[in-house]
Write an enzyme that holds these catalytic residues in place. Structure first.
Site, PDB file in Angstrom:
ATOM      1  N   LYS A 128      40.277   2.641  22.799  1.00  0.00           N
ATOM      2  CA  LYS A 128      41.282   3.467  23.470  1.00  0.00           C
ATOM      3  C   LYS A 128      42.264   2.552  24.202  1.00  0.00           C
ATOM      4  O   LYS A 128      41.869   1.675  24.959  1.00  0.00           O
ATOM      5  CB  LYS A 128      40.602   4.425  24.457  1.00  0.00           C
ATOM      6  CG  LYS A 128      41.515   5.496  25.007  1.00  0.00           C
ATOM      7  CD  LYS A 128      40.729   6.549  25.785  1.00  0.00           C
ATOM      8  CE  LYS A 128      41.661   7.651  26.262  1.00  0.00           C
ATOM      9  NZ  LYS A 128      40.943   8.708  27.015  1.00  0.00           N
ATOM     10  N   GLU A 176      32.671  23.392  29.844  1.00  0.00           N
ATOM     11  CA  GLU A 176      32.966  24.258  30.988  1.00  0.00           C
ATOM     12  C   GLU A 176      31.979  25.412  31.121  1.00  0.00           C
ATOM     13  O   GLU A 176      31.627  25.814  32.236  1.00  0.00           O
ATOM     14  CB  GLU A 176      34.393  24.792  30.880  1.00  0.00           C
ATOM     15  CG  GLU A 176      35.483  23.748  31.072  1.00  0.00           C
ATOM     16  CD  GLU A 176      35.791  22.952  29.816  1.00  0.00           C
ATOM     17  OE1 GLU A 176      36.615  22.016  29.891  1.00  0.00           O
ATOM     18  OE2 GLU A 176      35.210  23.266  28.751  1.00  0.00           O
ATOM     19  N   ARG A 207      37.696  29.004  29.369  1.00  0.00           N
ATOM     20  CA  ARG A 207      36.651  28.880  28.359  1.00  0.00           C
ATOM     21  C   ARG A 207      35.295  29.352  28.884  1.00  0.00           C
ATOM     22  O   ARG A 207      34.346  29.501  28.115  1.00  0.00           O
ATOM     23  CB  ARG A 207      36.549  27.423  27.905  1.00  0.00           C
ATOM     24  CG  ARG A 207      37.899  26.790  27.596  1.00  0.00           C
ATOM     25  CD  ARG A 207      37.767  25.397  27.052  1.00  0.00           C
ATOM     26  NE  ARG A 207      37.507  25.431  25.627  1.00  0.00           N
ATOM     27  CZ  ARG A 207      37.347  24.340  24.883  1.00  0.00           C
ATOM     28  NH1 ARG A 207      37.390  23.154  25.453  1.00  0.00           N
ATOM     29  NH2 ARG A 207      37.134  24.436  23.593  1.00  0.00           N
TER      30      ARG A 207
END
Length: 658
Positions: free
Chosen positions: A305, A391, A419
């Site tokens: 990354k 979540e 969510r």
């Protein structure tokens, strides 16, 4: 060239030195579609990758955006488009915050400078933007489900196109991804899943699955193990050679035992990997092979990354999503002196309150930095829980803690809390458990656009029994509301916006507010503006503008969406005769609806009323001040709406502005 030297993309001067001549013409300028990539040699593709990295870095430095995740998938994206045939073959990006290279090579190169700008291209895949964007995404863990649906549709239609889902390892901490993997293995349809493993989502990954993925062996290590095992088996008299022959026929299983492939093979996927994600030759060869395998295939790709830009490689979490910055230093080019953000004020206040109350615990869904919990995690590591991009689990996990006497604070972006709606209803509110939802990024968030605008929370929370909902007018009031929430005996949601605060002084210490009590900020005879949260400041400014025209307008800071301060609102509605509600939330079922419902239940609806808020449409991306003006939430627009409403005849219908 050593590893450190490879980190930085080649500058034009370096290219000139290496080539011994003037830099070659831009390769990117000749890429108008993925088909153009197929005419390039491997060396040219590598040059193109370096050019794309420069373009992404220079563009994001000016526009802001998701830098580190996009730098990590440049070669991966080029290899995908080289091996597959988009848009006939579908490439689905999970989350979508790594799609910049994809956009550059699919006909949006000339518009790339408008990235995330008002009227420009989105920072996420968007179906209406390009036929190459097979599926829109801004939330995690959706790609495999969508790809499997497309694969099933392909089989029903008798098509031969290939379906590829590109999912980051962080997104595999979300249960939806595993539900899709389980279903895909059961269906056995042709599907290619590319697992982009960079050991990061936004912050470093957590959980047992992340630990499994980290079990990577180099080819040298694997060969050493194989040779050692062969020697051991040959030494076994009688049966050693027979066992060895069986193992040689099962070499894939041998490798899978020492890698994450064991899990995916158990889910009935053909596992390939791990593959070096910055080697174009390896990637292209692997994708070409995968095209000829029937059934579900998982290709495990290891990437870095932030690859190619040293500040992002060294601190990928901070460079996940950035504002404008100086390319040379990587430092933000924003204002040096500015009020603290709502996020940082929340984080500091929670630490302060947790010092005095050991029952307070903090929960985040893979975003300790984004939600301001880093300091809390450092000071109270045993009371901090990062559950990954999960979540739903976060909310029910918090309910379990609350049931045992703790005071959990679930820090989450408003758009992501959507969510976990069922868990809020079933696991928290039905049992009236004291869970605090600290909802960051409430309202319009700006350049991330409709997938991230938190404009539905007041509507989807206020109708749930036992839930208390509040929103501060400034960062000081946020501190008091956090104190209030942690002293309340039931579930509470505190909703606050993205970005800097108002710059107001912070009271010490924070104090609990009376639940359900609003605040009169200005008196007036001509109208009353009842605002909630961030728009309170715009309402006050609108009242000042109207006062310059001789109109006296009252302003109420409602503070609470539920319960409402019924008496305060009724009193000023009857004094003025014109009610204007203001919210940075969807008008359908939102704060304005709550106020009108309250007045109707009392049989005291005003003669005239206007609701200002988000219309029944998805608001696009752009700077927040532009978006607020578009929907009528800036001070000038509010003043104009009030002025117009005051000129209408009495008895005119209640209406909405947005």
């Amino acid at each position: 060239m050593n590893r450190n030297e490879r980190r930085q993309p080649l500058t034009r001067q370096e290219e000139k030195k290496i080539e011994g001549k003037e830099p070659a013409p831009s390769l990117l300028s000749a890429i108008d579609s993925p088909q153009d990539l197929k005419r390039l040699s491997l060396r040219e593709l590598e040059r193109l990758a370096a050019e794309i990295r420069r373009t992404i870095i220079e563009t994001v430095a000016c526009t802001g955006g998701h830098l580190a995740p996009n730098l990590g998938v440049v070669e991966l994206t080029l290899a995908l488009h080289y091996a597959f045939d988009s848009p006939n073959d579908r490439i689905i990006w999970d989350v979508g915050h790594q799609c910049y290279t994809h956009k550059l090579v699919t006909g949006r190169r000339d518009r790339f400078r408008t990235l995330r700008q008002y009227g420009g291209i989105s920072g996420f895949p968007k179906r209406e933007e390009s036929r190459h964007d097979a599926f829109g995404a801004g939330h995690a863990s959706t790609s495999i489900s969508a790809a499997l649906g497309m694969s099933a549709a392909k089989h029903l239609k008798g098509c031969s196109s290939r379906i590829v889902a590109v999912i980051g390892d962080g997104s595999l901490t979300g249960g939806m991804a595993f539900e899709a993997l389980n279903h895909a293995g059961d269906l056995g349809k042709d599907l290619i899943v590319v697992l982009n493993d960079n050991e990061m989502s936004i912050s470093p990954n957590v959980g047992a699955f992340s630990s499994l993925l980290s079990r990577k062996l180099s080819s040298r290590t694997v060969m050493s193990l194989k040779k050692e095992l062969e020697s051991t088996l040959r030494a076994i008299p009688g049966v050693g050679n027979n066992i060895l022959q069986i193992l040689k026929k099962s070499e894939d299983s041998f490798l899978a035992f020492f890698t994450p492939g064991m899990l995916f093979q158990a889910l009935r996927f053909h596992y390939i990997g791990p593959i070096k994600g910055h080697r174009l030759d390896r990637l292209i060869e692997t994708f070409e092979t995968a095209k000829n395998i029937r059934g579900p295939v998982l290709i495990h790709v290891g990437t870095v990354k932030g690859k190619g830009y040293e500040p992002a490689e060294c601190d990928p979490a901070s460079f996940h999503g950035v504002g404008c910055f100086d390319v040379r230093t990587g430092k933000s080019s924003g204002p040096k002196e500015a009020p603290p953000s709502y996020t940082s004020v929340f984080g500091r206040c929670l630490v302060e309150l947790a010092e005095k109350d050991p029952r307070i615990v903090a929960i985040t869904a893979a975003m300790p930095q984004g939600t301001g919990l880093v300091r809390f995690s450092e000071l109270y590591p045993t009371r901090f829980f990062d559950v990954g991009i999960a979540e739903q689990h976060a909310v029910t996990f918090a309910a379990g803690l609350a049931a045992e006497g703790y005071r959990p604070v679930v820090a989450v972006y408003s758009t992501f809390l959507q969510r976990a709606y069922d868990q809020i209803v079933h696991d928290v509110c039905l049992q009236n458990l004291p869970v605090v939802f600290a909802m960051d990024r409430g309202g319009l968030v700006g350049e991330d656009g409709p997938t991230h605008h938190g404009v539905f929370d007041l509507s989807y929370l206020r109708h749930i029994p036992n839930m208390t909902v509040m929103a501060p007018k400034d960062e000081n009031e946020l501190r008091h509301m956090l104190k209030t929430a942690l002293h309340h005996k039931g579930p509470v949601a505190v909703r606050y916006p993205r970005g800097r605060g108002q710059g107001v002084p912070l009271d010490e210490p924070p104090r609990a507010l009376p639940v359900g009590r609003g605040e009169l900020l200005r008196e007036g005879d001509d109208a009353v503006l009842v605002a909630i949260g961030h728009p309170v400041a715009a309402a006050c400014r609108a009242a000042e503008l109207l006062e310059e025209e001789g109109l006296r307008v009252a302003v109420i800071n409602a503070r609470f969406v539920k319960p409402l301060d019924k008496d305060l609102i009724l009193d000023w509605v009857e004094r003025t005769g014109l009610l204007v509600t203001i919210e940075e939330n969807a008008l359908q079922g939102g704060f304005g609806s709550a106020v009108l419902e309250c007045l109707a239940d009392e049989g005291r609806l005003p003669r005239r009323a206007v609701r200002i808020g988000i219309p029944d449409a998805f608001v696009q991306h752009g700077k927040r001040d532009i978006l607020r003006k578009d929907v009528g939430l800036d001070a000038e627009s509010i003043a104009r709406t009030v002025r117009t409403a005051l000129t209408r005849p009495h008895g005119a219908p209640i209406r909405a502005i947005g």
